[in-house]
Design a protein around this motif. Structure first.
Motif, mmCIF file in Angstrom:
data_model
loop_
_atom_site.group_PDB
_atom_site.id
_atom_site.type_symbol
_atom_site.label_atom_id
_atom_site.label_comp_id
_atom_site.label_asym_id
_atom_site.label_seq_id
_atom_site.Cartn_x
_atom_site.Cartn_y
_atom_site.Cartn_z
ATOM 1 N N UNK A 142 -9.824 5.934 10.782
ATOM 2 C CA UNK A 142 -9.847 4.720 9.961
ATOM 3 C C UNK A 142 -11.086 3.878 10.248
ATOM 4 N N UNK A 143 -11.574 3.933 11.472
ATOM 5 C CA UNK A 143 -12.780 3.190 11.815
ATOM 6 C C UNK A 143 -14.009 3.834 11.172
ATOM 7 N N UNK A 144 -14.086 5.162 11.244
ATOM 8 C CA UNK A 144 -15.216 5.881 10.647
ATOM 9 C C UNK A 144 -15.213 5.730 9.127
ATOM 10 N N UNK A 145 -14.035 5.448 8.538
ATOM 11 C CA UNK A 145 -13.938 5.224 7.096
ATOM 12 C C UNK A 145 -14.917 4.155 6.631
ATOM 13 N N UNK A 146 -15.205 3.197 7.498
ATOM 14 C CA UNK A 146 -16.131 2.124 7.138
ATOM 15 C C UNK A 146 -17.508 2.677 6.777
ATOM 16 N N UNK A 147 -17.895 3.782 7.392
ATOM 17 C CA UNK A 147 -19.172 4.430 7.078
ATOM 18 C C UNK A 147 -19.186 4.914 5.641
ATOM 19 N N UNK A 148 -18.079 5.509 5.203
ATOM 20 C CA UNK A 148 -17.981 5.997 3.825
ATOM 21 C C UNK A 148 -18.050 4.836 2.844
ATOM 22 N N UNK A 149 -17.327 3.764 3.137
ATOM 23 C CA UNK A 149 -17.318 2.592 2.248
ATOM 24 C C UNK A 149 -18.699 1.979 2.140
ATOM 25 N N UNK B 83 0.819 -1.215 0.000
ATOM 26 C CA UNK B 83 0.000 0.000 0.000
ATOM 27 C C UNK B 83 0.849 1.261 0.000
ATOM 28 N N UNK B 84 2.052 1.159 -0.515
ATOM 29 C CA UNK B 84 2.947 2.306 -0.534
ATOM 30 C C UNK B 84 2.345 3.469 -1.317
ATOM 31 N N UNK B 85 1.575 3.157 -2.352
ATOM 32 C CA UNK B 85 0.949 4.210 -3.163
ATOM 33 C C UNK B 85 -0.035 5.023 -2.321
ATOM 34 N N UNK B 86 -0.853 4.329 -1.531
ATOM 35 C CA UNK B 86 -1.803 5.041 -0.674
ATOM 36 C C UNK B 86 -1.073 5.897 0.355
ATOM 37 N N UNK B 87 -0.090 5.302 1.023
ATOM 38 C CA UNK B 87 0.657 6.023 2.055
ATOM 39 C C UNK B 87 1.324 7.263 1.457
ATOM 40 N N UNK B 88 1.966 7.097 0.289
ATOM 41 C CA UNK B 88 2.651 8.217 -0.350
ATOM 42 C C UNK B 88 1.689 9.306 -0.783
ATOM 43 N N UNK B 89 0.588 8.919 -1.424
ATOM 44 C CA UNK B 89 -0.390 9.897 -1.906
ATOM 45 C C UNK B 89 -1.007 10.673 -0.750
ATOM 46 N N UNK B 90 -1.435 9.955 0.294
ATOM 47 C CA UNK B 90 -2.057 10.614 1.444
ATOM 48 C C UNK B 90 -1.059 11.524 2.160
ATOM 49 N N UNK C 31 -5.738 -0.882 5.245
ATOM 50 C CA UNK C 31 -5.711 0.494 5.738
ATOM 51 C C UNK C 31 -5.595 0.493 7.267
ATOM 52 N N UNK C 32 -6.377 -0.353 7.921
ATOM 53 C CA UNK C 32 -6.316 -0.437 9.381
ATOM 54 C C UNK C 32 -4.923 -0.840 9.861
#
Length: 450
Positions: free
Chosen positions: A386-393, A252-259, A410-411
């Motif tokens: 990260x927990x609240x992210x589940x609501x968006x998904x 997940x390096x792409x996610x970490x880098x982008x964020x 992600x978690x």
């Protein structure tokens, strides 16, 4: 040397100590990462387990009954000492702020400007997150393999609009019994303060009691932050990086880098531009003085734990009036989550892309709206975003097996991102505080420029 200069010198010394502790903690934590990887790869995992049990292990885990966890204990004692006074501090500060605002029109203006400031910064944060997420997706950076990542249950989805219903509690004792109902505390404090204000001299004992409690809290927090803050930052940073292996990071390096890039850009330039365009003040002064708050938020990963230092900084170093700071900052800690919104948008795009869902501009707009609403109800505690992210998904329908795996990823790796997210959240609260105070013409610019 006058009182203002003395306070500024003390603040500068504290900022230097915190920055030094952060750097040393990063070096020590990184060293432990390499030590961990070397020991495990060479077949000496038992040695690392012994080190981990001695220094870093969370002793609340069932399998850690014989662990010592020195760094964990020290870090938790510090966090607990800050969280201990969150409820009384928010309640007394907002109640007293309402008591001191005799002009109801002024109260209305402050509320309106505060919400406007929060929405303005959130809008630009979401636009930036959408651009970065869409660009990374178009470049194929999010087409990563998520195989062999252990599945993990998310939180039970709920309608994010429930946060508004729960703002008015039906049981006052339950609100004061936990730190997760800050929005309810804000409501109760506002109502109490307005009623005391309306009754005037009929209510004197309660007002004096609240003032005394507020002074005790301020004295306690000043002692804890100045004497133990740098030590706690070193301990928290070192432990976070020491227990954070590289095994889950690579996929997940792409996610970490982008964020990380998006968050750093908004933290470095977004709030500075906001200060410049809304107040006309020198934004570099704001960036310099608020940096220790950002560092503190980064190390604790908790907006609630950072609130005392944030309040102290905006009042004593940025010249914001106490009545505005005591209203805006606790409210911002609850509903102003710029960093959380950025993280959730990019994470949702990453999960959708890596799980086979189509990502369009329209989808990103809906994700952004859900992230904005969901972030309002995010508890001001480590890992909550990260927990609240589940609501968006759930709201987007991203619930296939691949999405669950990506969410689990992600978690697993989101702790460093959450630390940076907190820095954005607390700095955003401070920026809005300066804007509101300046617009009300009661910002002490001599202190701000000092």
């Amino acid at each position: 040397m006058n009182k203002t200069q003395t306070s500024t010198n003390h603040a500068n010394k504290l900022a230097i100590k915190m920055a030094t502790a952060l750097i040393i903690g990063l070096i020590a934590g990184t060293s432990f990462i390499f030590l961990r990887e070397n020991l495990i790869s060479s077949g000496n995992s038992d040695t690392w387990t012994m080190i981990n049990n001695l220094l870093f292990q969370d002793i609340t885990n069932k399998e850690a009954s014989n662990a010592i966890g020195i760094f964990y204990i020290v870090g938790q004692l510090f966090i607990n000492s800050l969280q201990l006074v969150i409820v009384p501090m928010v309640f007394t500060s907002i109640t007293l702020a309402m008591c001191n605002i005799s002009d109801t029109k002024k109260l209305g203006r402050i509320s309106y400007k505060t919400i406007l400031g929060f929405l303005g910064t959130s809008l630009f944060a979401l636009i930036l997150a959408g651009i970065f997420g869409l660009t990374a997706n178009k470049l194929g950076l999010f087409n990563v393999s998520i195989d062999n990542i252990a599945s993990s249950e998310g939180s039970i989805a709920s309608n994010p609009l429930l946060v508004f219903v729960q703002a008015i509690p039906n049981n006052i004792t339950s609100v004061f019994g936990e730190n997760g109902r800050v929005l309810s505390i804000v409501f109760l404090a506002s109502v109490t303060g307005i009623c005391i204000n309306s009754l005037g001299d009929e209510i004197l004992v309660l007002k004096k009691l609240l003032q005394d409690i507020n002074k005790i809290i301020t004295t306690f927090l000043t002692f804890v932050i100045t004497k133990f803050g740098p030590i706690a930052i070193f301990v928290l940073i070192t432990r976070t990086f020491a227990i954070y292996g590289v095994d889950h990071l690579k996929p997940a390096l792409a996610y970490v880098g982008t964020a990380t890039i998006a968050l750093l850009i908004f933290l470095s330039f977004g709030y500075a531009l906001f200060i410049y365009f809304t107040t006309g003040l020198n934004p570099m002064i704001f960036v310099k003085k608020i940096s220790k708050v950002a560092l503190f938020g980064f190390s604790t990963s908790s907006s609630a734990a950072t609130l005392p230092l944030n309040t102290k900084t905006v009042v004593e170093e940025l010249g914001v009036s106490e009545e505005i700071a005591s209203f805006t900052l606790p409210l911002g800690m609850t509903i102003n989550m710029n960093g959380t919104a950025i993280m959730q948008v990019i994470a949702a795009i990453f999960i959708a892309s890596s799980s086979g869902y189509e990502v369009t501009v329209g989808n990103i707009l809906i994700i952004s709206l859900l992230a904005l609403i969901a972030s309002i109800g995010t508890p001001a505690a480590p890992g909550a975003g990260a927990i609240i992210l589940f609501t968006v998904l759930t709201g987007m329908g991203y619930q296939n097996d691949a999405a669950v795996l990506a969410y689990s990823l992600i978690l697993a790796i989101n702790r460093p991102i959450e630390m940076l997210v907190t820095s954005l959240n607390v700095v955003g609260d401070a920026a809005t505080c300066v804007y509101v105070s300046k617009s009300e013409n009661n910002l002490n610019e001599e202190i701000y420029n000092g």
